[in-house]
Design a protein around this motif. Structure first.
Motif, mmCIF file in Angstrom:
data_model
loop_
_atom_site.group_PDB
_atom_site.id
_atom_site.type_symbol
_atom_site.label_atom_id
_atom_site.label_comp_id
_atom_site.label_asym_id
_atom_site.label_seq_id
_atom_site.Cartn_x
_atom_site.Cartn_y
_atom_site.Cartn_z
ATOM 1 N N CYS A 155 0.833 -1.209 0.000
ATOM 2 C CA CYS A 155 0.000 0.000 0.000
ATOM 3 C C CYS A 155 0.867 1.259 0.000
ATOM 4 O O CYS A 155 0.530 2.251 -0.657
ATOM 5 N N THR A 156 1.965 1.213 0.744
ATOM 6 C CA THR A 156 2.876 2.362 0.757
ATOM 7 C C THR A 156 3.409 2.632 -0.643
ATOM 8 O O THR A 156 3.438 3.784 -1.110
ATOM 9 N N HIS A 157 3.843 1.593 -1.340
ATOM 10 C CA HIS A 157 4.342 1.772 -2.706
ATOM 11 C C HIS A 157 3.228 2.227 -3.640
ATOM 12 O O HIS A 157 3.458 3.063 -4.537
ATOM 13 N N LEU A 158 2.020 1.723 -3.427
ATOM 14 C CA LEU A 158 0.887 2.142 -4.262
ATOM 15 C C LEU A 158 0.617 3.634 -4.070
ATOM 16 O O LEU A 158 0.398 4.373 -5.043
ATOM 17 N N GLU A 159 0.668 4.071 -2.833
ATOM 18 C CA GLU A 159 0.461 5.497 -2.568
ATOM 19 C C GLU A 159 1.607 6.328 -3.112
ATOM 20 O O GLU A 159 1.407 7.470 -3.570
ATOM 21 N N ASN A 160 2.817 5.777 -3.070
ATOM 22 C CA ASN A 160 3.952 6.491 -3.669
ATOM 23 C C ASN A 160 3.733 6.705 -5.168
ATOM 24 O O ASN A 160 4.041 7.774 -5.707
ATOM 25 N N GLN B 164 8.969 3.169 -15.908
ATOM 26 C CA GLN B 164 9.171 2.215 -14.819
ATOM 27 C C GLN B 164 8.103 2.385 -13.733
ATOM 28 O O GLN B 164 7.553 1.401 -13.226
ATOM 29 N N MET B 165 7.789 3.632 -13.404
ATOM 30 C CA MET B 165 6.784 3.876 -12.377
ATOM 31 C C MET B 165 5.394 3.437 -12.858
ATOM 32 O O MET B 165 4.602 2.892 -12.083
ATOM 33 N N SER B 166 5.108 3.630 -14.142
ATOM 34 C CA SER B 166 3.830 3.171 -14.689
ATOM 35 C C SER B 166 3.725 1.658 -14.579
ATOM 36 O O SER B 166 2.674 1.113 -14.203
ATOM 37 N N SER B 167 4.807 0.981 -14.939
ATOM 38 C CA SER B 167 4.805 -0.481 -14.859
ATOM 39 C C SER B 167 4.666 -0.951 -13.422
ATOM 40 O O SER B 167 3.950 -1.920 -13.134
ATOM 41 N N CYS B 168 5.340 -0.274 -12.487
ATOM 42 C CA CYS B 168 5.209 -0.625 -11.068
ATOM 43 C C CYS B 168 3.765 -0.438 -10.599
ATOM 44 O O CYS B 168 3.216 -1.271 -9.865
ATOM 45 N N TYR B 169 3.186 0.675 -11.030
ATOM 46 C CA TYR B 169 1.798 0.963 -10.669
ATOM 47 C C TYR B 169 0.881 -0.174 -11.124
ATOM 48 O O TYR B 169 0.070 -0.699 -10.362
ATOM 49 N N GLN B 170 1.046 -0.583 -12.380
ATOM 50 C CA GLN B 170 0.194 -1.651 -12.915
ATOM 51 C C GLN B 170 0.427 -2.970 -12.185
ATOM 52 O O GLN B 170 -0.512 -3.690 -11.855
#
Length: 1446
Positions: A1023-1028, A1056-1062
């Protein structure tokens, strides 16, 4: 002459009386007589005695029965005439009755009057009398003038015997009195009789009440049945103890349906309060009284009132309480438990009989159970009844299977219900064993994980509850599953056997010989299944209480045979089997009969056997690197379980692990001597440069030696006497070392922590442009080197990921960076090395079985087995209209996930595209699930770094986007593998086994619940990474004033951040979509996960109900909607919200889902470089999003009309590369996507409109007509769009779904027009006129398809033509039905193209014409409105223009 009486009645009375006379008849038949007066004749000089004697009956005293000298009918006639002709009639009747009263005052004489008379013994009369005669009272009751007085006399005498009903002679006089009233030929005053009987019942003792009530159907005439039924129904409510006799009597009464229904309702009220002993009779009456029309309603009510749990649980509780008080009282409740179980068994026998012989009852039970819509409302009764129907009715088996599957999937019939059925009703379930066994086999063969789990639970519960015969059958069925070749079945059967062996060791030992036979089918088993099999056999063979010598011998023989084989497959089986055996032989504790048993210390003989077996395995593998690596891995897995005896652990540490440093570690030297393909160079050191005695992993020299030895035949021959040292063994050997040290030092890895930071001997990796100048051998060697280096780093990260020291954490993160860097370099090297086969990294199966390697590269060729990456080059979309030809294409990896290195190479280099390492997953070591604890580290992006690219707070360990993406991708793969089960399909011939598990060996040793538990623990950092991610993109949009393609955006980091988000959204979706959450035992786990999300929304919240947790979690995730950077993240977020919403019992989130998806459809999706997102993957994601929107919008027809009339019109008016301003996702490239979904949803929507019925009210008909009008209008708009968008995919959709729409209209719409034409003529005419225009356009499409000779389109034409022709004739029939035949007329239409232009070739030949019809309203003939038949008529000869109504 003797009168012919009802022999059946006489026979019945004879039988009853024989039962009542055990003593007297025996004495008479045997000839034994008591002392009685001479002849036993009663001298009675009264009128009574004289008349009887004259009529033919002699009264007897004592135990002698009265004698009759004539036939009964003659006696009645003589007596009747004597009374009737007597001078003092009717006073003589009263005197006769008085004499009878006086005679019956003596008990013996009264008894004789109730017993059958016997024929007189004289010669004259013996032939005139039947062998069986009625009693004196019964004969007198047949005389009408005496009947009322005799009945009154009997009822007055009856109370005398209330308390002494059975005399010394053993006869039940009250029962004999009641028997006199049965089967009378005629009853003079039936009303008085009914009244008297009911009064008598109210004052009689319970046994006599029972006798009277059960005799009522034989006493009363049919005309009195209704009246007595009402009386009995009232009595049933007052006295439940009379339930059985009352219902027995009611079952025999002839009642009308209305009264029967009333009685049944009265009985139904008492069901909940009735005694268990009476329950079978009550249910039997209810089921027998059901009619087909009300079966479902009655049975639904019955199943609600039947509470079997209380029947069993209450006596058990009482028994438990009694044991606490006194042992002497404990037997009573225990006996009651047994009685109750017998009664429940009788109850199910009643139900079984009903469903077997009454179809209405069968269908009623099934429908009643199907209608139950929640888990809390289902009872054990439902489950047993379904089993019972399955066992008794062969025709209903498929339907029962379907109902059970549906209920299990939805979570309504849970495993706890099954356990309760076996635990509390084992007697009933035992009778249904064959059905249970059959259903278990079918369920285990299912493709649905929850169904398979239920089937395995049925096996386990049946084995626990049933006798040895059933246990043998169950073991046999499980062995059959294990040998059948279906991977899912094999896994389930072996898992069940493991549980049975652990929990019921003693019970399963007799069937060990069956289990041993599975050894013959090991060729078909995967490595994990072989582990399970040997674990089962080892538990039976080596458990202290049940050691089995013959199993031990067989296992040793199999293992030795397989180890000595030169075929890798069989050697693998031998290694896995041997190590599994060691695990059981050297276990510190074992589970037997459900209890954990501590083992005694190993004696010398046991120690010698174990070490000898390990030495044998080692000696058989030391010349084969892959076999040796597998041995190390299996041994490491064994140690990791923490159950290995310390002596064996010490032996492994001293004899095996000591070789690691000698084989693979070297001192770090300034220069390395030796002839290698590339110069050796120590890289990736994390130690200080000036440290002394530095070590290095000796990778390149070992690899060079191993690589060159493959090309020199002599090398292998020379080294046969030595242990093979191969870099392939490096990662598994280190894993063994790490786990051994961890166990021996209680989790401390200080002894080997230097290996985390030590360098590797590699070579200069800055190859750049040099790759093209390398030879094939050099390029392949470089690829080998990189694979080995990466696998080393994988194992290093596995080893130290859980170390809490900040310095060690930092080093682990650096190793993750090394992995991502080396992966980028490896992609380039693999691109330059087509056909290269990597070294194996997972040794428990053939790597080639798990994955095929990409081997086709070069200019113009691009074959990628892995997910393809989308590029932003617009040239990819030259034929956008063809992008939707594949309906079932799943969206692959989106374009946002393409790494920046790939982008750069594609933009700068005209050469072949980079390969994707996802295709090579089987050639990398498996990351342990514990590695994901690294996610607790914070996120480090370039925006956090200062100008010198250093963090200002260096002591905080943070993870970079590339490393985060690497971990999240691996986590997604793991969750997909373990939580999304493979379809239970039989493996094709010659297909490799276990390929799906390649690269997941360690993960497969965890259950799905264990994986879920670990993931739930990681939800906070996730959740922390999702909020980031959310904050990152929100800040990015704010900085660039609302746009995502501003000039200052770091494209690589954005991607990279878009891919992490997905990936994060996918992880959440995979977690909460787990089917196991529907099981009751996993609800707490679901609540724990949702609680994490809810606390992020509202910190400090305490325990909340599930619905509230779901609502808050939904809102928390919904808040992310404004930060999604691309359509792929938007789709992932939508799917995650759907999963959360579906978990709710009250799913009221449709409006929010629809609003969200519409927002995404109305959003412009652009890439960081400013280009619009497009391509096949974009279209796939858009297709799914649009489908979700249409499925959740409140009005599908209105949504279709809005998009087709507003959005598409804007698109038509825009430029060539433009889009709709309302729906920016609607472009000329995506139009086929929108069109397909709208046509599909339109056809599905009209199928939900109920068919019109003549019984519908005018308002209902009008409402349906308006619905159809809107649907036909939408259909017309969509069909006419073909004139503007005439691409092949659009035509294909029109032809396919146009036909389906017309067929649905014929089936559901035309019946509505039939009955509403007269009332709503104008609406019907308008509808048909609009539909006619659409069908004409469909006909034009058929002509277009034929002209262009497109087989893909013409395949739809014949069925469409048939439907259009049926439409014409159906309209004609509708007009005829409403007496409007004159409105139908035939015209000839010319064939035209899509634009409406005449097809000249067809016009000149005039070979294909068509018929048409028009509807001409009677009140306005000049207005022509027609419906065209869109079929060709070859025999038409008319020559005219197209009719003017077009």
């Amino acid at each position: 002459m003797t009168s012919k009486r009802k022999s059946s009645k006489s026979g019945a009375n004879a039988e009853n009386l024989i039962e009542e006379l055990p003593k007297i008849k025996k004495s008479r038949v045997s000839g034994k007589k008591k002392t009685i007066p001479q002849d036993g004749v009663v001298e009675n000089n009264s009128v009574f005695g004289q008349l009887l004697k004259t009529a033919g009956i002699t009264l007897k005293a004592g135990e002698r029965q009265n004698e009759i000298a004539v036939d009964g009918a003659i006696f009645q006639k003589k007596l009747y005439q004597a009374l009737k002709k007597h001078t003092s009639y009717p006073q003589i009747v009263e005197e006769f009755i008085s004499g009878l009263e006086s005679h019956t005052e003596n008990r013996d004489q009264f008894r004789n009057c109730l017993l059958p008379c016997i024929p007189a013994q004289n010669q004259e009369t013996s032939n005139a009398v039947h062998s069986y005669c009625e009693s004196l009272i019964k004969l007198l009751l047949g005389i009408e003038i005496l009947q009322a007085a005799i009945i009154r006399l009997l009822f007055e005498k009856l109370p005398e015997f209330f308390h002494e009903s059975v005399g010394s002679d053993g006869l039940n006089l009250p029962r004999l009195i009641i028997n006199q009233l049965k089967w009378l030929d005629r009853i003079v005053d039936t009303k008085d009789l009914v009244l008297t009987i009911m009064q008598l019942i109210s004052v009689s003792p319970l046994p006599i009440q029972h006798d009277i009530i059960t005799s009522l159907p034989e006493i009363l005439e049919d005309s009195q049945h209704s009246e007595i039924a009402r009386e009995l129904s009232s009595l049933l409510k007052e006295k439940t103890e009379l339930t059985v006799p009352i219902l027995d009597a009611l079952s025999s009464l002839n009642l009308d349906l209305r009264l029967l229904s009333e009685v049944r309702q009265s009985v139904m009220i008492t069901v909940a309060a009735v005694k268990v002993e009476d329950l079978p009779v009550v249910v039997k009456f209810i089921l027998r009284s059901i009619k087909a029309t009300d079966a479902v309603e009655v049975i639904s009510d019955l199943r609600k009132k039947l509470d079997l749990d209380s029947c069993v649980s209450l006596p058990r509780i009482q028994a438990a309480q009694s044991k606490l008080k006194s042992l002497s009282q404990a037997s009573l409740p225990a006996k009651q438990v047994s009685i109750n179980q017998d009664c429940v068994k009788l109850l199910f026998e009643v139900i079984k009989s009903a469903v077997k012989f009454q179809k209405a009852i069968l269908e009623g039970w099934m429908k009643a159970i199907e209608n139950v819509a929640s888990a809390s409302d289902h009872k054990v009764l439902d489950l047993i009844v379904l089993f019972l129907i399955y066992a008794t009715n062969a025709k209903s088996k498929k339907q029962i299977e379907r109902v059970l599957r549906s209920k299990i999937r939805s979570g309504y019939i849970q495993e706890q219900l099954l356990r309760n059925a076996f635990q509390h009703h084992s007697l009933v379930m035992r009778d249904l064993f064959s059905a249970i066994l059959s259903l278990s086999e079918i369920f285990v063969h299912s493709a649905d994980a929850c169904i398979v789990s239920y089937g395995s639970c049925m096996y386990k519960q049946a084995f626990t509850s049933f006798d040895s015969y059933c246990q043998q059958e169950i073991v046999g069925a499980l062995v059959t599953h294990a040998c059948g070749g279906n991977s899912v079945e094999v896994d389930v059967s072996l898992d069940v056997l493991i549980d049975l062996v652990s929990l019921h060791t003693s019970s399963i030992v007799p069937y060990a010989v069956f289990l041993k036979s599975i050894l013959d089918y090991m060729d078909n088993l995967s490595p994990q299944q072989i582990r399970k099999l040997f674990h089962i056999l080892s538990m039976l063979a080596f458990s202290p209480g049940h050691k089995s010598g013959h199993i031990q011998d067989d296992m040793h023989m199999v293992v030795r045979k397989q180890l000595s084989s030169t075929i890798p497959k069989y050697k693998r089986i031998g290694i896995i089997g041997a190590v599994t055996m060691v695990g059981s032989m050297a276990a510190k504790r074992s589970k037997e009969n459900g209890h954990l048993v501590e083992r005694a210390k190993l004696n010398k003989e046991q120690y010698r056997q174990i070490t000898s077996l390990l030495e044998l395995v080692c000696s058989c593998c030391e010349q084969v690197p892959q076999a040796l690596a597998l041995y190390y891995d299996e041994l490491a897995n064994l140690i990791q379980k923490g159950n290995l005896d310390l002596q064996i652990l010490d032996w492994i540490g001293s004899s095996v692990v000591k070789d690691f440093a000698k084989d693979f570690v070297a001192d770090l030297l300034p220069t390395v001597d030796g002839a290698f393909l590339f110069p050796a160079k120590a890289l990736y050191s994390l130690e200080d440069d000036d440290s002394e005695e530095s070590i290095v992993i000796n990778l390149l020299p070992l690899l060079s030696q191993s690589y060159l030895s493959k090309h020199e035949d002599e090398t292998a021959a020379k080294s046969k006497d030595k242990r093979c040292i191969s870099p392939v063994c490096l990662p598994p050997f280190f894993r063994l070392l790490r786990l051994c040290v961890f166990e021996l030092n209680n989790g401390n890895l200080e002894e080997i922590d230097a290996l985390l930071g030590c360098p590797l001997y590699l070579t200069d990796l800055e190859v750049g442009e040099k790759l093209d100048s390398f030879s094939k051998q050099e390029r392949e060697f470089l690829c080998l080197l990189l694979f080995h280096a990466l696998n080393w780093f994988y194992e290093v990260v596995n080893a130290f990921c859980q170390d809490g020291d900040p310095e060690m954490k930092g080093r682990v993160l650096i190793r993750l960076q090394n992995i991502t860097e080396l992966q980028c370099l490896l992609e380039k090297c693999l691109t330059a090395s087509p056909g290269f086969v990597p070294p194996p990294a997972n040794f428990d199966s053939e790597t080639s079985e798990g994955i095929s390697v990409i081997s086709t590269f070069g200019p113009g060729k691009k074959k990628s087995k892995g997910p393809k990456k989308q590029k932003t080059d617009s040239s990819k979309n030259t034929s956008a209209d063809n992008s939707q030809l594949d309906e079932n294409t799943e969206p692959n990896q989106p374009e946002a996930e393409t790494s920046q290195q790939d982008k750069d190479s594609l933009e700068k280099e005209p050469g072949p595209p980079l390969v994707q390492l996802q295709s090579y997953g089987a050639y990398f070591r498996e990351l342990d699930f514990e590695v994901f604890t690294i996610l607790h580290s914070g996120l480090l992006t370039k925006s956090v770094l200062d100008t010198e690219m250093h963090t200002k707070t260096s002591e905080v360990v943070q993870i970079g986007p590339a490393e985060l993406l690497f971990l999240l991708e691996d986590m997604c793969r793991k969750l997909e593998h373990v939580l999304i089960p493979a379809a239970a399909k039989r493996a094709p011939f010659l297909k490799g086994k276990g390929s799906r598990n390649t690269g997941f060996s360690h993960l497969c040793q965890r259950s799905s619940r264990e994986v879920i538990e670990c993931t739930v623990e990681l939800l906070n950092p996730l959740c922390t990474h999702l909020e980031n991610m959310h904050n990152y993109f929100q800040a990015l949009i704010a900085e660039n004033h609302g746009v995502v393609d501003g000039p200052g955006i770091n494209i690589q980091e954005h991607q990279q951040m878009s891919s992490c988000y997905q990936r994060l959204l996918q992880v959440f979706r995979l977690l909460f979509a787990w089917s196991g959450f529907s099981q009751h035992e996993n609800h707490s786990l679901l609540k724990s996960g949702l609680h994490v999300l809810a606390r992020r929304l509202k910190p400090g919240e305490k325990e909340l109900p599930l619905e509230e947790l779901l609502s808050q979690s939904f809102q928390y995730l919904l808040n992310l909607q404004h930060s999604v950077p691309n359509i792929y993240c938007a789709l992932s977020l939508t799917q995650l919200l759907l999963v959360i919403a579906e978990r709710s019992v009250v799913n009221l989130k449709n409006d929010k889902i629809a609003s969200l998806t519409k927002q995404f459809l109305c959003q412009t999706w652009v890439q960081p470089n400013g280009a619009r997102q497009k391509g096949t993957q974009f279209n796939d994601a858009l297709h799914t999003l649009f489908c979700i929107y249409m499925e959740h919008t409140d009005n599908i027809l209105k949504a279709i009309e809005d998009i087709s009339s507003v959005g598409i019109q804007e698109l038509i008016d825009s430029s060539k590369d433009g889009c709709s301003s309302t729906y920016p996702t609607l472009t000329r490239q995506t139009f086929p996507v929108f069109f397909r979904v709208m046509m599909t949803q339109l056809e599905g929507s009209v199928r939900s409109i109920p068919a019109g019925r003549a019984s519908d009210s005018s308002e209902v008909q009008l409402e349906k007509l308006l619905h159809w009008n809107m649907a036909v209008r939408d259909f017309h708009i969509l069909i006419n769009l073909v004139k503007v968008f005439d691409s092949r995919p659009v035509l294909s959709v029109c032809l396919k779904y146009g036909r389906l729409f017309v067929e649905t209209f014929l089936k559901l719409g035309m019946p509505l027009l039939d009955c509403s034409f007269k009332k709503h003529r104008e609406d019907v005419q308008s509808l048909l006129k609009t539909l006619q225009l659409s069908t004409r356009q469909l006909h034009h499409m058929c002509g277009h398809s034929k002209i262009h000779q497109d087989t893909g389109l013409t395949s739809h034409v014949p069925l469409l033509k048939k439907s259009l022709e049926l439409f014409v004739y159906r309209v004609k029939a509708m007009l005829a039905l409403n007496h409007c035949q004159e409105a139908f007329w035939v015209g000839v239409l010319k064939n035209r193209d899509l634009q409406g232009e005449e097809i000249l070739s067809q016009a000149s030949q005039r070979s294909e014409m068509e018929e048409g019809i028009s509807i001409l309203p009677r009140e306005d003939p000049p207005e022509k409105q027609e419906v065209e038949e869109d079929s060709e008529s070859e025999n038409s000869t008319k020559d005219s223009d197209e009719d003017s109504s077009a």
